[in-house]
Enzyme design. Structure first.
Site, PDB file in Angstrom:
ATOM      1  N   ASP A 260       0.770  -1.125   0.062  1.00  0.00           N
ATOM      2  CA  ASP A 260      -0.004  -0.127  -0.099  1.00  0.00           C
ATOM      3  C   ASP A 260       1.054   1.493   0.133  1.00  0.00           C
ATOM      4  O   ASP A 260       2.004   1.032  -0.095  1.00  0.00           O
ATOM      5  CB  ASP A 260      -0.945   0.003   1.220  1.00  0.00           C
ATOM      6  CG  ASP A 260      -2.082   0.548   0.799  1.00  0.00           C
ATOM      7  OD1 ASP A 260      -2.298   1.691   0.131  1.00  0.00           O
ATOM      8  OD2 ASP A 260      -3.264   0.333   1.439  1.00  0.00           O
ATOM      9  N   GLU A 466     -10.548   6.663   4.734  1.00  0.00           N
ATOM     10  CA  GLU A 466      -9.509   6.030   5.565  1.00  0.00           C
ATOM     11  C   GLU A 466      -9.727   6.482   6.899  1.00  0.00           C
ATOM     12  O   GLU A 466     -10.790   6.595   7.692  1.00  0.00           O
ATOM     13  CB  GLU A 466      -8.225   6.132   4.823  1.00  0.00           C
ATOM     14  CG  GLU A 466      -8.287   5.608   3.485  1.00  0.00           C
ATOM     15  CD  GLU A 466      -6.843   5.444   2.722  1.00  0.00           C
ATOM     16  OE1 GLU A 466      -5.884   5.519   3.601  1.00  0.00           O
ATOM     17  OE2 GLU A 466      -6.803   5.411   1.568  1.00  0.00           O
TER      18      GLU A 466
END
Length: 614
Positions: A260, A466
């Protein structure tokens, strides 16, 4: 004599073509099997070229010169990163092609792969709605998540029957390589904390969070992205047992594993405090491509040092690069490395927006319809003397779309994209004689003794993504609750919730006449009006549990303490109008070329999948 000359010319031609063929590397021959091409190219590569292939950098740094000099294997766009504000498809094509020309000018001419974040509804199991990425998830139930891996053939094409499990597949230039993420367990972190710790035993991890990855691999998914999260305190970016032992060896995944965004930095606390160790542990764990995304020279120098000093074995590097090359060959990048301009006119087509509108209709979930069993509020009458539309979400495309829309955290306003707000959809749907009054936050005094036939209150969450979306209380931000109390206390009201997940609604439920979960309907607000006013029926069902109080969380279907406000699978229905056509395909709106997309969307949104960016 003439026959002799013909024979001689034929022999010379055969000799010429044979010599030409001998000089052509096997990796450049599309007739060769992919594995042959991979092995041929790998043996020609230097260590620097191999490490370059393992490096993914951010678009803003990726000039043609940088890509060429470092033999960069991949470029991506971070959240909101674009060639310019309001960039057109043509702008994107020109940018990517310019970078690709840098790749093609390298010694071996290995094309780069361009990556984007496509997170709306492309995720895994959300077991706690307090998690800020819950709207990226399909469901709390792994069976639905497994079913939704059908999106992979939609992106890549149908995996050929009889093909070897785990081998990446792409059917043509009109397809894209898919990514399954985030491996594994990020939807089960303690208290729903983003990038947090999933505390569970191996049996629960494998039975709840892992099954969809097996389905994805069976369908030929090209890449898998690793999660920021940990499992019982072990960072996934450094978990060799799960990444190599399970994903690669047990599930037989043959595509490439990618980190990521700055994911390896977070192996240490604070992030980046021992970057050399982060590179060492992540690559040895089995990560093949590292999303750097900015300090690519630091990553390259650290990885080079670790390989040259035998901290990372050469065969681990060769495995990583072989996987990356396998995907690139499978995608056809070596034969068609430049972006196809013939697709630039596809964005925003009428057929696609109509398909999105259908998806909105099928994703709506009717949670309440009348204060008593004998009273039905929906569908609403189109002809009324005067109606009130209230709430900040009624006329805001940015709010309808949510996070990961234009910018990483989303935006507010109606200049972000083409689309239809719910307010404008209501105005175009009701009878021309109906007076539609819009007030974001009506004065309570103005509602007393009002002559409104009914009110539609459209409130919810503001955009987030997020960690910013982590919410310990899951309350609707003010003035949403106040608007519900004020309007529904004075006028017959329908409340439409624009949210990425279940939120606290029980305190206001008794005053609400009808309640609709519209999730994040994206650009096509007309799909909401289609169902509110009865042109189409409510059919959607909850793919996650709607709690009474956050004190109950985490609470999922099958739990011993299961006591929801609205259970998993709940959804009231209304009667469809006799003349309605429920399939865009049968109505002839969707062409054969995109009929597979229509089928996929119907499947996605029937299960309460979120429609995000248009």
């Amino acid at each position: 004599m003439e026959n002799s000359r013909v024979l001689l010319l034929g022999l010379l031609f055969l000799l010429f073509t044979a010599t030409l063929g001998a000089d052509t590397p096997k990796y450049k021959d599309p007739k060769q099997p992919v594995n042959v091409r991979v092995r041929d190219l790998l043996k020609r590569m230097t260590l620097a070229e191999k490490i370059g292939q393992m490096t993914q950098i951010e678009r803003s740094l990726a000039t043609a010169d940088v890509v060429r000099q470092y033999a960069i294997g991949s470029v991506l766009s971070g959240g909101g990163s674009a060639p310019r504000p309001q960039a057109s498809a043509e702008d994107w094509v020109n940018m990517v092609n310019e970078m690709q020309k840098g790749s093609l000018s390298t010694r071996l001419g290995i094309p780069m792969i361009y990556g984007i974040d496509a997170v709306h509804g492309h995720n895994n199991v959300c077991r706690d709605p307090r998690w800020g990425q819950c709207y990226e998830s399909y469901s709390e139930d792994q069976k639905i998540v497994r079913m939704m891996t059908e999106i992979i053939p939609g992106l890549q094409g149908d995996f050929p029957s009889g093909s070897q499990k785990g081998v990446p597949f792409l059917s043509g230039n009109d397809k894209v390589a898919a990514c399954a993420k985030h491996f594994v367990g990020d939807g089960g972190t303690d208290h729903g904390t983003n990038e947090g710790n999933t505390i569970t035993n191996a049996n629960s991890l494998l039975n709840i969070h892992m099954p969809a990855y097996d389905n994805a691999i069976i369908k030929g998914v090209s890449t898998v992205m690793i999660s920021y999260s940990s499992w019982n305190g072990k960072k996934m970016h450094a978990n060799v047992d799960l990444v190599t032992g399970f994903l690669k060896n047990k599930l037989r995944f043959r595509g490439f594993v990618i980190s990521d965004w700055q994911g390896i930095d977070r192996i240490t606390s604070p992030p980046g405090s021992n970057y050399t160790y982060s590179v060492l542990s992540s690559v040895n764990a089995g990560l093949d491509m590292i999303m750097v995304p900015y300090d690519y020279t630091g990553f390259i120098s650290n990885l080079t040092y670790l390989v040259k000093n035998d901290y990372i074995p050469t065969n681990r590097i060769d495995d990583a690069v072989s996987r990356i090359l396998r995907v690139k060959f499978t995608m056809g990048l070596f034969e068609s490395p430049l972006a196809d301009r013939s697709f630039t006119d596809q964005l925003g087509k009428v057929e696609h927006r109509e398909l999105a509108r259908e998806a909105v209709r099928k994703s709506l979930v009717l949670l309440k319809n009348g204060k008593s069993s004998g009273e039905k509020v929906l569908p609403l009458p189109k002809k009324a003397s005067k109606i009130l539309v209230a709430g900040a979400h009624a006329d805001n495309l940015g709010y309808q779309c949510g996070g990961w829309t234009i910018q990483w955290q989303g935006v507010s306003g109606n200049d972000v994209t083409a689309g239809t707000t719910i307010l404008s959809a209501i105005k175009s749907t009701v009878d021309p004689s109906t007076d539609v009054v819009f007030s974001e936050n009506p004065d309570p005094n103005s509602l007393k003794n009002s002559d409104y036939s009914y009110a539609i209150v459209i409130v919810g969450e503001t955009p987030y993504a997020e960690t910013k979306g982590d919410s310990p209380d899951l309350t609707i931000p003010e003035p949403g609750p106040s608007i519900i109390r004020n309007v529904c206390g004075s006028v017959k009201c329908v409340v439409v919730l624009i949210t990425g997940r279940p939120v606290v609604i029980q305190p206001y439920l008794s005053s609400i006449d009808a309640l609709v979960a519209a999730w994040l309907p994206g650009s096509e607000g007309q799909g909401v009006a289609d169902v509110l006013f009865g042109d189409y029926a409510f059919t959607g069902k909850l793919a996650r549990t709607w709690f009474k109080s956050v004190d109950q969380l985490p609470m999922n279907v099958g739990d011993a303490h299961y006591d929801p406000l609205f259970p998993f699978g709940f959804g009231l229905t209304t009667q469809p109008p006799k003349s309605a056509s429920y399939s865009l395909i049968s109505a002839g709106v969707v062409t054969k070329k995109n009929s597979c997309i229509a089928t996929l969307s119907a499947l996605l949104f029937a299960c309460m999948v979120i429609l995000g960016a248009p």
